[in-house]
Scaffold this motif. Structure first.
Motif, PDB file in Angstrom:
ATOM      1  N   HIS A 164      -7.976  26.368  12.035  1.00 38.13           N
ATOM      2  CA  HIS A 164      -7.048  25.550  12.816  1.00 38.13           C
ATOM      3  C   HIS A 164      -6.298  24.616  11.865  1.00 38.13           C
ATOM      4  O   HIS A 164      -6.908  23.981  10.993  1.00 38.13           O
ATOM      5  CB  HIS A 164      -7.803  24.712  13.856  1.00 38.13           C
ATOM      6  N   ALA A 165      -4.982  24.549  12.072  1.00 39.57           N
ATOM      7  CA  ALA A 165      -4.142  23.680  11.246  1.00 39.57           C
ATOM      8  C   ALA A 165      -4.012  22.317  11.906  1.00 39.57           C
ATOM      9  O   ALA A 165      -3.998  22.191  13.133  1.00 39.57           O
ATOM     10  CB  ALA A 165      -2.766  24.307  11.055  1.00 39.57           C
ATOM     11  N   GLY A 166      -3.928  21.298  11.067  1.00 41.97           N
ATOM     12  CA  GLY A 166      -3.760  19.955  11.575  1.00 41.97           C
ATOM     13  C   GLY A 166      -3.196  19.031  10.503  1.00 41.97           C
ATOM     14  O   GLY A 166      -2.752  19.484   9.444  1.00 41.97           O
ATOM     15  N   THR A 167      -3.229  17.746  10.800  1.00 45.63           N
ATOM     16  CA  THR A 167      -2.748  16.737   9.855  1.00 45.63           C
ATOM     17  C   THR A 167      -3.675  15.531   9.892  1.00 45.63           C
ATOM     18  O   THR A 167      -4.419  15.338  10.861  1.00 45.63           O
ATOM     19  CB  THR A 167      -1.330  16.244  10.206  1.00 45.63           C
ATOM     20  N   PHE A 168      -3.614  14.746   8.833  1.00 44.41           N
ATOM     21  CA  PHE A 168      -4.193  13.417   8.909  1.00 44.41           C
ATOM     22  C   PHE A 168      -3.412  12.461   8.044  1.00 44.41           C
ATOM     23  O   PHE A 168      -2.761  12.845   7.081  1.00 44.41           O
ATOM     24  CB  PHE A 168      -5.709  13.402   8.675  1.00 44.41           C
ATOM     25  N   ASP A 169      -3.435  11.217   8.485  1.00 44.97           N
ATOM     26  CA  ASP A 169      -2.712  10.146   7.798  1.00 44.97           C
ATOM     27  C   ASP A 169      -3.699   9.167   7.206  1.00 44.97           C
ATOM     28  O   ASP A 169      -4.734   8.876   7.817  1.00 44.97           O
ATOM     29  CB  ASP A 169      -1.823   9.372   8.782  1.00 44.97           C
ATOM     30  N   VAL A 170      -3.366   8.661   6.036  1.00 46.00           N
ATOM     31  CA  VAL A 170      -4.170   7.630   5.389  1.00 46.00           C
ATOM     32  C   VAL A 170      -3.242   6.587   4.771  1.00 46.00           C
ATOM     33  O   VAL A 170      -2.059   6.844   4.543  1.00 46.00           O
ATOM     34  CB  VAL A 170      -5.085   8.199   4.278  1.00 46.00           C
ATOM     35  N   GLU A 171      -3.814   5.423   4.527  1.00 48.16           N
ATOM     36  CA  GLU A 171      -3.165   4.363   3.758  1.00 48.16           C
ATOM     37  C   GLU A 171      -4.144   3.958   2.672  1.00 48.16           C
ATOM     38  O   GLU A 171      -5.355   4.023   2.883  1.00 48.16           O
ATOM     39  CB  GLU A 171      -2.905   3.134   4.622  1.00 48.16           C
ATOM     40  N   PHE A 172      -3.623   3.533   1.534  1.00 50.25           N
ATOM     41  CA  PHE A 172      -4.529   3.093   0.479  1.00 50.25           C
ATOM     42  C   PHE A 172      -3.852   2.079  -0.426  1.00 50.25           C
ATOM     43  O   PHE A 172      -2.632   2.028  -0.537  1.00 50.25           O
ATOM     44  CB  PHE A 172      -5.068   4.281  -0.328  1.00 50.25           C
ATOM     45  N   ARG A 229       0.853  -1.189   0.000  1.00 48.01           N
ATOM     46  CA  ARG A 229       0.000   0.000   0.000  1.00 48.01           C
ATOM     47  C   ARG A 229       0.890   1.240   0.000  1.00 48.01           C
ATOM     48  O   ARG A 229       2.094   1.149   0.183  1.00 48.01           O
ATOM     49  CB  ARG A 229      -0.898   0.004   1.245  1.00 48.01           C
ATOM     50  N   LEU A 230       0.259   2.390  -0.200  1.00 45.91           N
ATOM     51  CA  LEU A 230       0.930   3.673  -0.035  1.00 45.91           C
ATOM     52  C   LEU A 230       0.348   4.342   1.189  1.00 45.91           C
ATOM     53  O   LEU A 230      -0.819   4.137   1.526  1.00 45.91           O
ATOM     54  CB  LEU A 230       0.697   4.584  -1.243  1.00 45.91           C
ATOM     55  N   GLY A 231       1.149   5.160   1.832  1.00 45.54           N
ATOM     56  CA  GLY A 231       0.673   5.983   2.931  1.00 45.54           C
ATOM     57  C   GLY A 231       0.799   7.439   2.520  1.00 45.54           C
ATOM     58  O   GLY A 231       1.584   7.780   1.635  1.00 45.54           O
ATOM     59  N   ALA A 232       0.016   8.287   3.159  1.00 48.62           N
ATOM     60  CA  ALA A 232       0.079   9.717   2.867  1.00 48.62           C
ATOM     61  C   ALA A 232      -0.206  10.499   4.145  1.00 48.62           C
ATOM     62  O   ALA A 232      -1.096  10.144   4.912  1.00 48.62           O
ATOM     63  CB  ALA A 232      -0.940  10.082   1.800  1.00 48.62           C
ATOM     64  N   THR A 233       0.571  11.533   4.343  1.00 46.83           N
ATOM     65  CA  THR A 233       0.327  12.478   5.431  1.00 46.83           C
ATOM     66  C   THR A 233      -0.052  13.789   4.776  1.00 46.83           C
ATOM     67  O   THR A 233       0.640  14.253   3.863  1.00 46.83           O
ATOM     68  CB  THR A 233       1.586  12.659   6.295  1.00 46.83           C
ATOM     69  N   MET A 234      -1.173  14.366   5.237  1.00 47.84           N
ATOM     70  CA  MET A 234      -1.664  15.602   4.634  1.00 47.84           C
ATOM     71  C   MET A 234      -1.799  16.693   5.675  1.00 47.84           C
ATOM     72  O   MET A 234      -2.287  16.455   6.777  1.00 47.84           O
ATOM     73  CB  MET A 234      -3.032  15.367   4.022  1.00 47.84           C
ATOM     74  N   ALA A 235      -1.404  17.886   5.269  1.00 52.31           N
ATOM     75  CA  ALA A 235      -1.676  19.064   6.085  1.00 52.31           C
ATOM     76  C   ALA A 235      -3.104  19.492   5.763  1.00 52.31           C
ATOM     77  O   ALA A 235      -3.500  19.512   4.597  1.00 52.31           O
ATOM     78  CB  ALA A 235      -0.695  20.172   5.756  1.00 52.31           C
ATOM     79  N   ARG A 285      -5.696   9.072  11.736  1.00 56.13           N
ATOM     80  CA  ARG A 285      -6.377   9.972  12.664  1.00 56.13           C
ATOM     81  C   ARG A 285      -6.173  11.410  12.225  1.00 56.13           C
ATOM     82  O   ARG A 285      -5.093  11.797  11.820  1.00 56.13           O
ATOM     83  CB  ARG A 285      -5.834   9.759  14.072  1.00 56.13           C
ATOM     84  N   LEU A 286      -7.244  12.183  12.341  1.00 54.86           N
ATOM     85  CA  LEU A 286      -7.150  13.629  12.160  1.00 54.86           C
ATOM     86  C   LEU A 286      -6.655  14.216  13.472  1.00 54.86           C
ATOM     87  O   LEU A 286      -7.129  13.826  14.537  1.00 54.86           O
ATOM     88  CB  LEU A 286      -8.537  14.213  11.865  1.00 54.86           C
ATOM     89  N   ASP A 287      -5.732  15.147  13.394  1.00 54.29           N
ATOM     90  CA  ASP A 287      -5.201  15.743  14.616  1.00 54.29           C
ATOM     91  C   ASP A 287      -5.092  17.253  14.437  1.00 54.29           C
ATOM     92  O   ASP A 287      -4.390  17.729  13.547  1.00 54.29           O
ATOM     93  CB  ASP A 287      -3.830  15.158  14.934  1.00 54.29           C
ATOM     94  N   PHE A 288      -5.842  17.976  15.286  1.00 55.46           N
ATOM     95  CA  PHE A 288      -5.808  19.435  15.309  1.00 55.46           C
ATOM     96  C   PHE A 288      -5.417  19.859  16.717  1.00 55.46           C
ATOM     97  O   PHE A 288      -6.270  19.947  17.602  1.00 55.46           O
ATOM     98  CB  PHE A 288      -7.177  20.024  14.943  1.00 55.46           C
ATOM     99  N   PRO A 289      -4.132  20.117  16.963  1.00 57.26           N
ATOM    100  CA  PRO A 289      -3.667  20.426  18.323  1.00 57.26           C
ATOM    101  C   PRO A 289      -4.353  21.631  18.971  1.00 57.26           C
ATOM    102  O   PRO A 289      -4.502  21.672  20.191  1.00 57.26           O
ATOM    103  CB  PRO A 289      -2.172  20.708  18.139  1.00 57.26           C
ATOM    104  N   SER A 290      -4.806  22.619  18.191  1.00 58.59           N
ATOM    105  CA  SER A 290      -5.392  23.828  18.785  1.00 58.59           C
ATOM    106  C   SER A 290      -6.899  23.704  19.031  1.00 58.59           C
ATOM    107  O   SER A 290      -7.505  24.619  19.577  1.00 58.59           O
ATOM    108  CB  SER A 290      -5.095  25.049  17.908  1.00 58.59           C
TER     109      SER A 290
END
Length: 191
Positions: A94-102, A76-82, A122-127
Protein backbone atom coordinates in the motif's frame (compact mmCIF):
# COMPACT_ATOMS: atom_id res chain seq x y z
CA UNK A 1 20.82 83.57 11.31
CA UNK A 2 23.79 82.61 9.09
CA UNK A 3 25.60 81.15 12.11
CA UNK A 4 22.53 79.16 13.05
CA UNK A 5 22.32 77.66 9.52
CA UNK A 6 26.02 76.77 9.57
CA UNK A 7 25.63 75.21 13.00
CA UNK A 8 22.59 73.18 11.85
CA UNK A 9 24.39 72.15 8.65
CA UNK A 10 27.46 71.06 10.62
CA UNK A 11 25.31 69.22 13.16
CA UNK A 12 23.35 67.41 10.44
CA UNK A 13 26.57 66.41 8.64
CA UNK A 14 27.93 65.17 11.97
CA UNK A 15 24.79 63.12 12.60
CA UNK A 16 24.93 61.65 9.09
CA UNK A 17 28.61 60.77 9.55
CA UNK A 18 27.84 59.23 12.96
CA UNK A 19 25.00 57.17 11.50
CA UNK A 20 27.30 56.00 8.71
CA UNK A 21 30.00 55.08 11.21
CA UNK A 22 27.41 53.25 13.35
CA UNK A 23 26.20 51.30 10.31
CA UNK A 24 29.81 50.41 9.49
CA UNK A 25 30.41 49.27 13.06
CA UNK A 26 27.30 47.09 12.97
CA UNK A 27 28.41 45.55 9.66
CA UNK A 28 31.86 44.88 11.08
CA UNK A 29 30.33 43.10 14.07
CA UNK A 30 27.87 41.08 11.95
CA UNK A 31 28.52 37.36 12.12
CA UNK A 32 30.06 35.82 9.03
CA UNK A 33 27.92 33.03 7.63
CA UNK A 34 27.63 30.32 5.01
CA UNK A 35 24.35 29.71 3.12
CA UNK A 36 23.16 26.32 1.86
CA UNK A 37 20.30 26.60 -0.68
CA UNK A 38 17.29 24.26 -0.53
CA UNK A 39 18.21 22.58 -3.84
CA UNK A 40 21.60 21.58 -2.48
CA UNK A 41 19.96 20.14 0.66
CA UNK A 42 17.48 18.21 -1.47
CA UNK A 43 20.28 16.66 -3.54
CA UNK A 44 22.24 15.59 -0.46
CA UNK A 45 19.28 13.98 1.31
CA UNK A 46 18.13 12.16 -1.84
CA UNK A 47 21.39 10.19 -1.80
CA UNK A 48 20.40 8.59 1.54
CA UNK A 49 17.17 7.05 0.21
CA UNK A 50 15.29 4.80 -0.40
CA UNK A 51 15.35 3.17 3.03
CA UNK A 52 13.56 0.17 4.47
CA UNK A 53 12.20 0.30 8.01
CA UNK A 54 10.82 -2.93 9.60
CA UNK A 55 7.89 -2.59 12.03
CA UNK A 56 7.87 -5.27 14.74
CA UNK A 57 8.17 -8.10 12.18
CA UNK A 58 4.66 -7.29 10.92
CA UNK A 59 5.33 -4.99 8.01
CA UNK A 60 8.15 -3.24 6.25
CA UNK A 61 8.02 0.39 5.24
CA UNK A 62 9.89 1.50 2.15
CA UNK A 63 10.66 5.20 2.51
CA UNK A 64 11.49 7.26 -0.56
CA UNK A 65 13.55 10.47 -0.64
CA UNK A 66 11.75 13.29 1.16
CA UNK A 67 10.60 16.48 -0.50
CA UNK A 68 12.05 19.17 1.76
CA UNK A 69 10.48 22.51 2.61
CA UNK A 70 11.85 25.44 4.57
CA UNK A 71 9.95 26.49 7.71
CA UNK A 72 11.70 29.76 8.67
CA UNK A 73 8.97 30.78 11.13
CA UNK A 74 9.78 27.68 13.22
CA UNK A 75 13.51 27.54 12.35
CA UNK A 76 12.97 23.96 11.15
CA UNK A 77 12.72 21.96 7.94
CA UNK A 78 9.71 19.96 6.88
CA UNK A 79 9.68 16.87 4.71
CA UNK A 80 6.99 14.91 2.93
CA UNK A 81 7.89 11.33 2.08
CA UNK A 82 6.30 8.75 -0.13
CA UNK A 83 6.16 5.40 1.67
CA UNK A 84 5.07 1.91 0.81
CA UNK A 85 3.98 -0.62 3.39
CA UNK A 86 4.07 -4.37 2.74
CA UNK A 87 4.59 -7.56 4.71
CA UNK A 88 3.04 -10.74 6.07
CA UNK A 89 0.28 -8.86 7.88
CA UNK A 90 -0.99 -7.34 4.62
CA UNK A 91 -2.21 -9.00 1.45
CA UNK A 92 -0.51 -6.49 -0.85
CA UNK A 93 1.61 -3.37 -0.68
CA UNK A 94 0.00 0.00 0.00
CA UNK A 95 1.28 3.44 -0.96
CA UNK A 96 1.07 6.37 1.39
CA UNK A 97 2.79 9.48 2.69
CA UNK A 98 4.06 10.92 5.91
CA UNK A 99 5.12 14.36 6.99
CA UNK A 100 7.80 15.29 9.48
CA UNK A 101 9.44 18.43 10.83
CA UNK A 102 12.91 18.58 12.29
CA UNK A 103 15.54 20.89 13.70
CA UNK A 104 19.15 20.97 12.61
CA UNK A 105 22.45 20.56 14.39
CA UNK A 106 26.07 20.84 13.39
CA UNK A 107 28.38 17.87 13.99
CA UNK A 108 31.95 19.18 14.26
CA UNK A 109 33.58 15.74 13.96
CA UNK A 110 32.72 15.41 10.28
CA UNK A 111 31.55 18.98 9.49
CA UNK A 112 27.95 17.94 8.78
CA UNK A 113 24.54 19.51 9.25
CA UNK A 114 22.14 16.82 10.51
CA UNK A 115 18.44 16.36 11.20
CA UNK A 116 17.41 16.00 14.84
CA UNK A 117 14.42 16.66 17.15
CA UNK A 118 12.15 14.93 14.63
CA UNK A 119 8.38 15.41 14.94
CA UNK A 120 6.01 13.22 12.95
CA UNK A 121 2.90 14.63 11.36
CA UNK A 122 0.76 11.69 10.30
CA UNK A 123 1.19 8.55 8.25
CA UNK A 124 -1.58 8.24 5.70
CA UNK A 125 -2.35 5.13 3.65
CA UNK A 126 -5.65 5.73 1.80
CA UNK A 127 -6.05 2.06 0.73
CA UNK A 128 -5.64 0.62 4.27
CA UNK A 129 -8.42 0.10 6.75
CA UNK A 130 -8.59 2.82 9.42
CA UNK A 131 -7.55 0.38 12.19
CA UNK A 132 -4.34 -0.53 10.31
CA UNK A 133 -3.64 3.15 9.66
CA UNK A 134 -4.01 3.83 13.40
CA UNK A 135 -1.67 0.96 14.27
CA UNK A 136 0.96 2.34 11.90
CA UNK A 137 0.50 5.82 13.34
CA UNK A 138 1.09 4.41 16.82
CA UNK A 139 4.55 3.37 15.58
CA UNK A 140 4.92 6.62 13.65
CA UNK A 141 7.36 8.45 15.94
CA UNK A 142 9.68 5.43 15.98
CA UNK A 143 9.42 5.11 12.20
CA UNK A 144 10.22 8.78 11.70
CA UNK A 145 13.18 8.55 14.06
CA UNK A 146 14.52 5.41 12.35
CA UNK A 147 14.13 6.78 8.84
CA UNK A 148 15.50 10.28 9.46
CA UNK A 149 17.64 10.09 12.58
CA UNK A 150 20.94 11.79 11.96
CA UNK A 151 20.35 12.12 8.21
CA UNK A 152 23.14 14.28 6.83
CA UNK A 153 21.67 17.23 4.96
CA UNK A 154 24.93 18.94 4.13
CA UNK A 155 28.65 18.51 4.66
CA UNK A 156 30.93 21.54 4.77
CA UNK A 157 34.15 20.98 2.89
CA UNK A 158 37.46 22.14 4.39
CA UNK A 159 37.67 24.87 1.72
CA UNK A 160 34.20 26.13 2.79
CA UNK A 161 35.52 26.92 6.26
CA UNK A 162 39.26 27.52 5.69
CA UNK A 163 39.06 31.33 5.88
CA UNK A 164 36.87 31.15 9.00
CA UNK A 165 39.21 28.61 10.63
CA UNK A 166 42.10 31.00 10.05
CA UNK A 167 40.15 33.78 11.78
CA UNK A 168 39.52 31.63 14.85
CA UNK A 169 35.86 30.97 13.98
CA UNK A 170 33.81 27.77 13.86
CA UNK A 171 30.28 26.94 12.65
CA UNK A 172 27.64 27.92 15.21
CA UNK A 173 23.88 28.48 15.09
CA UNK A 174 21.93 27.29 12.05
CA UNK A 175 19.01 29.43 10.93
CA UNK A 176 16.36 28.37 8.42
CA UNK A 177 15.52 31.26 6.08
CA UNK A 178 13.41 31.62 2.95
CA UNK A 179 16.64 31.17 0.90
CA UNK A 180 17.97 28.06 2.67
CA UNK A 181 20.08 27.34 5.74
CA UNK A 182 22.40 30.00 7.09
CA UNK A 183 25.25 28.62 9.20
CA UNK A 184 26.69 31.40 11.36
CA UNK A 185 30.33 31.36 12.37
CA UNK A 186 31.23 32.17 15.97
CA UNK A 187 34.48 32.50 17.91
CA UNK A 188 36.17 29.23 18.81
CA UNK A 189 36.39 28.63 22.56
CA UNK A 190 39.71 29.71 24.00
CA UNK A 191 41.77 26.85 25.50
Amino acid sequence: MVHRRRFLGTALRGLAGGASALAGLRAARAQPSYTVPLGQLQEAVAQKFPRSVPVQGLVDLGVQAPRLRLLPEANRLGATMAVEVAGPALRRSHAGTFDVEFALRYEAGDRTVRAHQIRLGRLDFPSLKPAVNEMLNAYGPVLAEQSLREVVLHQLRPQDTAVFDGLGLRPGPITVTARGLVVAFVNKPQP
